[in-house]
Motif scaffolding. Sequence first.
Motif, short mmCIF file in Angstrom:
data_model
loop_
_atom_site.label_atom_id
_atom_site.label_comp_id
_atom_site.label_asym_id
_atom_site.label_seq_id
_atom_site.Cartn_x
_atom_site.Cartn_y
_atom_site.Cartn_z
N ASN A 461 72.04 54.05 29.70
CA ASN A 461 70.67 54.12 29.17
C ASN A 461 70.31 55.51 28.66
N GLY A 462 71.26 56.46 28.74
CA GLY A 462 71.02 57.79 28.19
C GLY A 462 70.49 58.82 29.16
N PHE A 463 70.44 58.52 30.45
CA PHE A 463 69.92 59.47 31.44
C PHE A 463 71.09 60.11 32.17
N ILE A 464 71.69 61.12 31.52
CA ILE A 464 72.90 61.75 32.04
C ILE A 464 72.60 62.57 33.30
N LYS A 465 71.51 63.30 33.30
CA LYS A 465 71.18 64.13 34.48
C LYS A 465 70.94 63.26 35.71
N THR A 466 70.27 62.14 35.51
CA THR A 466 70.05 61.22 36.63
C THR A 466 71.38 60.68 37.14
N CYS A 467 72.25 60.35 36.21
CA CYS A 467 73.58 59.86 36.58
C CYS A 467 74.32 60.90 37.42
N GLN A 468 74.34 62.14 36.96
CA GLN A 468 75.06 63.19 37.68
C GLN A 468 74.42 63.46 39.05
N ALA A 469 73.09 63.41 39.11
CA ALA A 469 72.42 63.65 40.39
C ALA A 469 72.73 62.54 41.39
N ILE A 470 72.76 61.30 40.93
CA ILE A 470 73.10 60.19 41.83
C ILE A 470 74.53 60.33 42.34
N VAL A 471 75.45 60.74 41.45
CA VAL A 471 76.84 60.92 41.87
C VAL A 471 76.95 62.00 42.93
#
Length: 888
Positions: A461-471
């Motif tokens: 969905n284009g939310f890279i920072k959210t993705c990295q934070a969840i990881v």
Amino acid sequence: MFGATKDFLGKPAPAGYIAGLGRGATGFTTRSDIGPAREGPTEADIARLQEQAKRKAAENGDDDDERFQDPDNETGLFNTAPYEADDEEADQIYDAIDAKLDERRKARREAREKEMQEKLDRERPKIQAQFADLKRGLNAVSTEEWESLPEVGNIAGRNRKKATLREKFAPPNGLATPAPGSMTNFREIGEANKQVLGMRLDRMADSASGKTTIDPKGYLTGLNSVVVKSAAEIGDLKRARDLLKSVINTNPKHAPGWIAAARLEEHAGKLTDARQIIDKGCAECPKAEDIWLEAARLNNVENAKRILANAVKQIPQSVKIWLHAAQLETAAKAKKTVLRRALDYVPNSVKLWKTAVELEDDPDNARILLARAVELVPLSVELWIALARLETYENARKVLNKATKTIPTSHEIFIAAFCLQEANDQDVERVVANAVRKLSMMESALSRDQWLEEAEKCEKNGFIKTCQAIVRATIGMGIEEADLKSTWMEDAENAIMHQSYGTARAIYAHALRTFPSKKSIWRRAALLEKAHGTKESLEELLERSIKYCPQAEFLWLMGAKERWNGGDVPGARAILDAAFGANPNSEQIWLAAVKLEAENGEHGRAEMLLSKAREKADTMKVWMKSAVLERQLGKINEALQLLDQGLVKYPTADKLWMIRGQILVDRGDTQKARENYIKALKSCPKSVPLWILASRLEEKAGLLTKARALLDKARLLNPKTPDLWLESVRIELRGSNANFGRTQMAKALQECPTSGLLWAESVWLETRAQRKGKIVDALKKSENSAHVLITAARLFWSDRQVEKARSWFLRAEKADSDLGDAWAWHYKFEVEHGDETRKQELVMRCKAAEPRHGEYWQAVAKDLKSAGKPLNEILVLAAASLPPNTVA
């Protein structure tokens, strides 16, 4: 008492009496009975007596059928028990369990069956498979040879055939005789014709006005398009109609029975009867929503609206009926009116609220509706998130905070809050960490794998920072310390398979912070950046990697190569200079530096580097590269001196012997070249290229017998080697001895039955008509061999089947991307049948694959004239060196 005389003794037997008749005995006449013997009972007497015996057994209760009843069959025990919903649910659960277990064992079972079948085929091959090649060879038998075959001597079968033919009296194309006991029911066929006429009239009926309109011109011709049902189909319809009629009469409150009866009439073409039946069903089952929906479907739009209006009076809580009623409206205003009326009756339906909001074009009206919706349906996650998306940042935060308090276990609302923070350039890391900590304390907490799936969704969905934070917040959940590295590498590979490169990048970044000295992690991360990242990100990663892993030669070489490919030769040279300091004895770094200088015209620097390399990294490959460089520069004597020195240190280095022999052949010194190969073969008897070069030297000198002898000896020392067999076949073909070459090929395939190299060559030894059959055998024997795939593509190419040829060339590329011949043949094909775009795409794929092997490819790449040329030029030269795609 014992001496009493029996009453029946001495009296004549009753008429028709047969001893043992009840046990199945029958009357018969012997030779002694001729004369005064009486006739036995007739068939009617026997049938009558057997019927009496059966009745007597039934009266005495001697029916033994119950003894043989299947104990698993509950018909006799529970045939009166009702089949309830819990019984059906239990059966469904058992069926689901059986299906799951069967699916789980499916892969192992199929693999085991395949292995057993292959073993059986090897041990007991079918005659058809054994003689497939011989049967194809029958195509070459001439007509004279066929006619010269002797006739079979036994003519008994011929006489039987004639006798059979004489017994046939019916014409071969005559009518078939009906089976005994079957008769054609002409009355039913007549009724079928009447039904066809009725069907046609029903279809032309105007149900809105109640009038019938018939087209006088097209009526009779239109009947031709009606499919007349056979007698069997009409009989099936009658039986189904009777069965459904019984169901309806038995239980008129059962809505599915009415629906089935209506659909049967619809299938039979009697739409009017179907509507009448469904109308009766609506009257009998007014609380069943399915029957109202079926009635609406069977009618036109206006009638359907009236039917659904009556339906909502009977079932005002039915969401399906309200939604269907809204769909029947064409104007948006009318749809909104129906839905708002529906929300008055069913205010807690999420589906109705979502449909109503979707119809609103004005965001303010949609916001008002959603605000009311979350008040009435506070546990709907979708409605809260939809309302937050329509609000401003501050209001959206308030909405989501309120939603988390209302539904504290919903991770979807927290993720929506994370994305909201990132969309407005706010801190995401802290919010994610707090949310994960809160959710992990609840019973419905997500697992680590589920959090990674959510991270991939955020990336999509284009939310890279959210993705990295969840990881970062969830990657270490529930893993033992000893399993961290292997688990994370597996997670990253799965993310790459799902094309979630941002997620994989975040996993590698976290792993490198935990294990900064692991070369394998740096390598994987670098390959990911090279394939899916940017030039800047790759260079930055490589600069960090060599600080933590200075002994990782791969990272130094990769960094230098990227600088070199980018045109920054001084930068590449600086990286290699630094690499020398960290790895002074590394063969790969020395050779990379030599290649950099040689291909950029700095031959003096390259010679100096090789001189130092022979001192600090004294390996066979360094000596070989030194000799090759001198040979490329035309310094033949210096090259021979280096080869002699290298062979003293490495006498079993077959490549040094081969280069020395090639130099001597180029100089025309055949005798010294022969002596060189004799010594080489004594030192390296397992080197296949050495045997082939020695054989070709003798063949070039005209000593064909000696060349064959060398290859025979090579095959004895190196059994089951396809390259040696292929050279034995080709030497016969070059010597115009094609028949013996085919014989050699047959022996080769017996010794190497799965060699794609040999099968590909064998196809071209056949005639054009036999090649298709041969390629089928080749594909079966050598699974996914790039050589065979190339041959199949060339056959399609010769038949002008361009798209099929292109698809097979692509398969060959994927099967073995290191085979340069596959790329060369494909490029030659695109030059003839493709366009410039296809050629450029092919060149780009070839550069990424960097092929190094192949008969024609190596002949061009290792040619002295090709030294220093880029890969795209070598591809063009290799394609030009290929033989024509002959069809002879």
